[in-house]
Design an enzyme around this catalytic site. Structure first.
Site, short mmCIF file in Angstrom:
data_model
loop_
_atom_site.label_atom_id
_atom_site.label_comp_id
_atom_site.label_asym_id
_atom_site.label_seq_id
_atom_site.Cartn_x
_atom_site.Cartn_y
_atom_site.Cartn_z
N TYR A 47 47.23 34.64 34.67
CA TYR A 47 45.78 34.48 34.44
C TYR A 47 45.23 33.48 35.45
O TYR A 47 45.84 32.42 35.65
CB TYR A 47 45.50 33.99 33.02
N GLU A 49 41.48 32.88 35.92
CA GLU A 49 40.01 32.87 35.88
C GLU A 49 39.48 31.71 36.72
O GLU A 49 39.99 30.59 36.64
CB GLU A 49 39.52 32.74 34.43
N ASP A 193 25.85 49.12 50.34
CA ASP A 193 27.13 49.50 49.75
C ASP A 193 27.83 50.36 50.78
O ASP A 193 27.49 51.53 50.98
CB ASP A 193 26.85 50.27 48.45
N THR A 219 34.19 49.21 48.39
CA THR A 219 35.50 49.36 47.77
C THR A 219 36.52 49.03 48.85
O THR A 219 36.17 48.90 50.03
CB THR A 219 35.75 50.80 47.28
N LYS A 222 38.92 53.22 50.34
CA LYS A 222 38.48 54.44 51.03
C LYS A 222 38.88 54.32 52.50
O LYS A 222 40.07 54.30 52.79
CB LYS A 222 36.98 54.65 50.82
N ARG A 228 43.09 50.11 45.34
CA ARG A 228 41.83 50.40 44.63
C ARG A 228 41.19 49.08 44.21
O ARG A 228 41.82 48.27 43.53
CB ARG A 228 42.17 51.27 43.42
#
Ligand code: DSN
Length: 426
Positions: A47, A49, A193, A219, A222, A228
């Protein structure tokens, strides 16, 4: 627990599917083996955060280093001042940007989904169309090119807070300079984008959005050929020129607003194993090998466009500047849905796609979207594009002939043996 053979055998089945087929979905790619290996690492147990050096958990010193490397490499790729590598996806990146710079009900202006836009650019079924007031521009019917006059007149009429550019199914470059000029006139921010063409922009093969767009999202899976995931970037508007306030009414740096909008705004713990894989992919993008790859994408797409044209296929805007073609099948008397199904029978994977001013629904569509990033990664060059187009045409011309489709499938599978995928995996 014993090894989960059910799932591992499906993973192997998927590997075999990817190996034997022609992968032409414009948003897909084959990431490197080391990127895949990094995704399955022990950092998934952690974790973290917060951000490097400012976490809400102990024991983050190692993932801090890895996340810092990812950020530094991304900044180097695009020559930018700010990068956030935590968004779990492109949609999450866009959600965070909107949370950072908009209030519920604010007006946004994006490219219509049915004209090549993306769900997160204001579609009514998406958070972006539900939380904000969406307005759209489109493409010109005669040319298939972005209708910048419509964008400008709509912006002047509605005065959006945010103009979104970028698309999922648009084969031409963007006039970012003109969009920024409009935005400045109406007091809007511009978000680009670049999920689809990011790998080509990284290598300066398309126009650079960063000087004109306040915020850029993408992203990573691609044309960037990474794992991903999503990213948010700013080159030079970190100072927050429009004076956007946080929820306490303070004017903060854009970098603070965006960081806060990713965590705690829209996400909890970052996927540090994926961030490690992003770092690896970003390192690969910085190599000359990737420059050659990006150039080959454009060469392949252009040869493919010509080969389709020679067989009387119509593509929207009559060609391409980037990695994809949007083919309008209306003169071929087959829907996008049927074309996708028929091509699938021959192990050729595409997606049905609406074409601008489509008379069919999004579920049926009149078009297919065809992209070359994945086949280019497999090693295909200009001379291989004719085989692809011939195979697609053969399928569509024999859409109901199962025996013929099965012969094409065998030919495709044999053709693909020239282009090994992950041979190290056996
Ligand atoms: N679904 C992606 C694409 O195929 O373009 C966009 O999110």
């Amino acid at each position: 627990m014993q090894k989960d053979t059910a799932i591992f055998s499906l993973i192997n089945k998927e590997l075999e599917r990817q190996r034997r087929g022609l992968e032409l979905i414009a948003s897909e790619n084959f990431t490197s083996l080391q990127t895949i290996q990094a995704m399955g690492n022990v950092m998934t147990n952690k974790y973290a955060e917060g951000y490097p050096g400012h976490r809400y958990y102990g024991g983050c010193e190692v993932v801090d280093e890895s996340e810092r490397i990812a950020i530094d490499r991304l900044k180097q790729i695009f020559n930018i001042e700010y990068a956030n590598v935590q968004p779990h996806s492109g949609a999450q990146a866009n959600a965070a940007v909107m949370l950072a710079v908009l209030q519920p009900g604010d007006k946004i202006l994006g490219l219509d989904l049915s004209m090549g836009g993306h769900l997160t650019h204001g579609a009514h079924v998406n958070f972006s169309g539900k939380l904000y007031e969406p307005h759209f521009y489109g493409v010109k019917k005669e040319t298939g090119l972005i209708d910048y006059d419509m964008l400008e007149s709509t912006a002047k009429k509605i005065k959006p807070k945010l103009i979104v550019c970028g698309a999922s199914a648009y084969s031409r470059d963007w006039d970012y300079e003109r969009i920024r000029k409009v935005a400045d006139e109406v007091g809007a921010l511009v978000m680009a984008d670049i999920a689809h063409p990011a790998g080509l922009i990284a290598k300066k093969l398309l126009k650079d959005p960063f000087d004109y767009c306040h915020i850029v999202t993408s992203t990573t899976h691609k044309t960037l050929r990474g794992p991903r995931g999503g990213i948010i970037m700013v080159r030079k508007d970190v100072e927050n020129p429009l004076g956007i306030k946080d929820n306490k009414g303070n004017i903060r740096l854009m970098s603070n607003l965006l960081d806060m909008a990713v965590f705690p705004g829209t996400q909890g713990g970052p996927l540090e194993h994926i961030i490690a894989a992003k770092a690896i992919a970003f390192g690969e993008i910085l190599t000359d090998e990737f420059t050659g790859y990006a150039k080959q994408i454009i060469l392949n797409a252009q040869v493919m466009a010509k080969a389709f044209h020679n067989k009387d296929y119509k593509s929207i805007s009559d060609g391409t500047d980037n990695h994809l073609l949007l083919i309008d099948l209306r003169n071929k008397n087959i829907s996008g849905k049927k074309a996708e199904q028929v091509l699938g029978k021959a192990d050729i994977t595409v997606n049905k796609n609406m074409v601008p001013f489509d008379d069919k629904s999004a579920f049926v569509t009149s078009g297919i979207r065809v992209g070359v990033p994945a086949v280019t990664t497999r090693g295909m060059k200009e001379e291989h594009m004719q085989f692809i187009v011939d195979s697609i045409d053969d399928c569509l011309m024999h859409a109901d002939d199962e025996a013929h489709l099965s012969t094409i499938k065998n030919n495709v599978n044999e053709f693909m043996q020239q282009f090994p995928l992950y041979p190290e995996l056996g």
